[in-house]
Scaffold this active site. Structure first.
Site, PDB file in Angstrom:
ATOM      1  N   GLU A   1       0.842  -1.208   0.000  1.00 54.66           N
ATOM      2  CA  GLU A   1       0.000   0.000   0.000  1.00 54.66           C
ATOM      3  C   GLU A   1       0.873   1.253   0.000  1.00 54.66           C
ATOM      4  OE1 GLU A   1      -3.480   2.103   2.784  1.00 54.66           O
ATOM      5  OE2 GLU A   1      -2.246   0.466   3.582  1.00 54.66           O
TER       6      GLU A   1
ATOM      7  N   LYS B   1      -9.881   2.395  -3.389  1.00 54.65           N
ATOM      8  CA  LYS B   1     -10.382   1.864  -2.116  1.00 54.65           C
ATOM      9  C   LYS B   1     -11.795   2.363  -1.837  1.00 54.65           C
ATOM     10  CE  LYS B   1      -8.905   1.341   2.721  1.00 54.65           C
ATOM     11  NZ  LYS B   1      -7.917   1.752   3.745  1.00 54.65           N
TER      12      LYS B   1
ATOM     13  N   CYS C   1      -5.471  -2.387   2.696  1.00 50.45           N
ATOM     14  CA  CYS C   1      -5.415  -2.277   4.154  1.00 50.45           C
ATOM     15  C   CYS C   1      -6.545  -3.062   4.805  1.00 50.45           C
ATOM     16  CB  CYS C   1      -5.428  -0.804   4.556  1.00 50.45           C
ATOM     17  SG  CYS C   1      -5.051  -0.524   6.309  1.00 50.45           S
TER      18      CYS C   1
END
Length: 565
Positions: free
Chosen positions: A321, A388, A442
């Protein structure tokens, strides 16, 4: 000659009845606690329960801690001066005990959140005491809700344990969904170690495991404590049977499901996962940007032994990430360096930030920032992107962003205006050489039944993360374990690339094919396992939990109506 008689040995089992009497006396003492002693006992019981989670997996502790919660709900009964039951006061008293139990559980289970506020201590350290107390206090409301709701229908005997299992699992489900949700350390994770026990997640998911966990762990001591004095010896053995048989069945199912041979791998696919282990304090310092990027490039050129092979035989390179501490699409020199790194036929899959500017002709339009997973071709150009969709509150955005920014508050990433949410349902990435890919960034990997969205099932999960925010604590290890459970629930392999954390390749049974541990620096070279056939949980999601909860409800109703012997 006079014979000598050997001394008689006493092989008798110690008096089980005496042990049962002690358990009954302890239960009465816990139920009778008042004031601060009651709250302290609940807090300690909740705090000890965290030992059942990763990385400790000491789930037998729940045999002692969950009965404490049951006995406190027993002792919550309130009556008026006329002897009538005050249901409202009883429920509030039970909810108080449940809240303190949950507060202890989340304080010790989520203490690592405070580490994130020390990364830039000069700006955020003052928030640390609030983070490590207010977050657990808020999450404990769900535990309090479960205990208070259970008290409203609190039958006698084993039925009340089933009621608590129903309310606690429902509260955990709500915790995973209300206000975007935070299903961290769901109680059902206690039944996901060892690997054989994890396999039941493929049928009922972690919320279904929560139902079983409460019933299995709360029953033995509670049943022994409430048995008549003349029956406690039998109750002790019966409660052991109630516990041992389900655990053996869980283990037996997992042993049957797990195949002996190693996982079969995708043809002509070999990935390299890079874990640079960049300290979070350095990651976003402008003077460190070039050094960090060059370090990623240099690590990528070397195999796990450190020998430089320039990605020979590697088809897909995976970075974690936000691996590049800048906006790569705004830096042509970075894209050129990526193109020079990648040999023909090799692609880079990397977490990165991107900025979407207002459309031409739109004056004063908002600029939008995204935390993304990008796929770069061999020439360094962007091929596809996933943005995301499940952002971290106070980390990637602020509730009431404009208002809180106007008074000087910032989220931890310090991205002005916060990140934007990508398109939903989660689109799949099409990457040459790989099956359809579900990208997870994440903590998107901690949400059960939300991995696959839309009609098309992926054949692979790629989870990029940066757990460097949380230091050398239990947080990154808990995060990794929850990713393994997602693999089992969905029957899908997981490629996990972490900056600081745990990088790994996991197959659809939750088996770790290759791993780089917390704070280790290096690379993983590995094949990618095939996906399994869709599991029951993959097909029906949390409806399998609902079906099991309905079964528990029927059993509780039947037991509640049955006269006690």
């Amino acid at each position: 000659m006079r014979s000598v008689r050997a001394p008689r040995m006493n092989w008798a089992v110690p008096d089980a009845g005496r042990s049962a009497d002690g358990i009954a006396a302890f239960a009465r003492k816990i139920a009778a606690l008042t004031g601060w002693r009651r709250w302290a006992a609940a807090f300690v019981a909740g705090g000890l329960s965290v030992l059942a989670m990763a990385p400790f997996f000491l789930w037998p502790v729940l045999f002692a801690t969950l009965p404490v919660l049951v006995w406190m709900i027993d002792g919550s009964l309130q009556k008026s001066s006329t002897g009538a039951v005050c249901w409202k006061r009883s429920a509030w008293r039970a909810a108080g005990a449940g809240w303190w139990f949950g507060f202890g559980y989340f304080v010790f289970g989520l203490f690592w959140v405070g580490e994130a506020f020390l990364v830039e201590a000069d700006k955020f350290a003052w928030l640390l005491p609030f983070a490590v107390t207010l977050l657990p206090a808020g999450l404990a409301l769900f535990t309090g809700l479960a205990a208070g709701s259970a008290r409203l229908w609190w039958p006698q005997g084993v039925a009340r344990i089933l009621v608590l299992a129903l309310t606690l699992s429902a509260a955990e489900w709500l915790r995973g969904h209300v206000l975007t949700g935070f299903p961290w350390n769901i109680l059902g994770y206690a039944l996901t170690w060892p690997l054989q026990m994890m396999q039941l997640a493929s049928l009922i998911g972690v919320y279904g495991l929560t139902l079983l966990a409460v019933a299995i762990f709360a029953s033995p001591l509670v049943l022994v404590a409430e048995a008549d004095s003349g029956r406690r010896r039998g109750a002790l053995w019966a409660s052991a049977l109630i516990t041992v048989v389900p655990l053996l069945l869980l283990f037996g199912y997992g042993a049957w499901r797990l195949p002996g041979p190693p996982s079969t791998m995708l043809d002509d696919v070999r990935v390299r996962i890079v874990q640079a282990s960049v300290p979070q304090r350095d990651k976003w310092r402008p003077e460190k940007q070039g050094q960090i990027f060059n370090d990623q490039l240099e690590l990528s050129r070397r195999d796990p032994s450190g020998h430089r092979d320039d990605l020979a035989g590697i088809t897909h390179l995976i970075w974690p990430e936000a691996a590049m501490p800048f906006l790569p699409l705004e830096h042509p020199e970075a894209l050129q360096a990526i193109g020079e790194l990648l040999p023909p036929g090799t692609q880079l899959i990397s977490g990165a930030l991107r900025l979407k500017m207002p459309q031409l002709g739109v004056i004063g339009g908002p600029r939008e920032g995204f935390n993304s997973l990008m796929v770069f071709r061999e020439d360094g150009m962007l091929a596809s992107v996933y943005d995301k969709i499940h952002l971290v509150p106070f980390g990637e955005y602020l509730p009431m962003q404009t208002l809180l920014e106007s008074i000087g508050l910032q989220q931890l990433t310090r991205w002005r205006g916060g990140f934007n949410v990508g398109p939903t349902p989660r689109p799949l990435l099409s990457i040459p050489g790989l099956p359809p890919v579900a990208g997870l960034i994440c903590y998107e990997a901690i949400f059960p039944a939300e991995i696959v969205q839309g009609d098309k099932r992926p054949g692979l999960i790629i989870n990029v993360t940066n757990d460097g925010w949380f230091g050398d604590t239990t947080g990154p290890l808990q995060h990794f374990h929850q990713s393994r459970v997602r693999a089992v629930e969905e029957g899908l392999p997981v490629i996990r690339s972490a900056n600081n954390g745990v990088s790994a390749i996991i197959d659809g049974y939750g088996r770790v094919i290759a791993l780089l541990g917390l704070n280790e620096r290096g690379v993983i070279d590995s094949g990618v396992p095939h996906a399994l056939a869709p599991t029951l949980y993959a097909r029906f999601g949390d409806w399998t939990y609902v079906a099991l909860a309905f079964f528990f409800l029927i059993c509780a109703l039947m037991l509640a109506r049955k006269p006690r012997n």
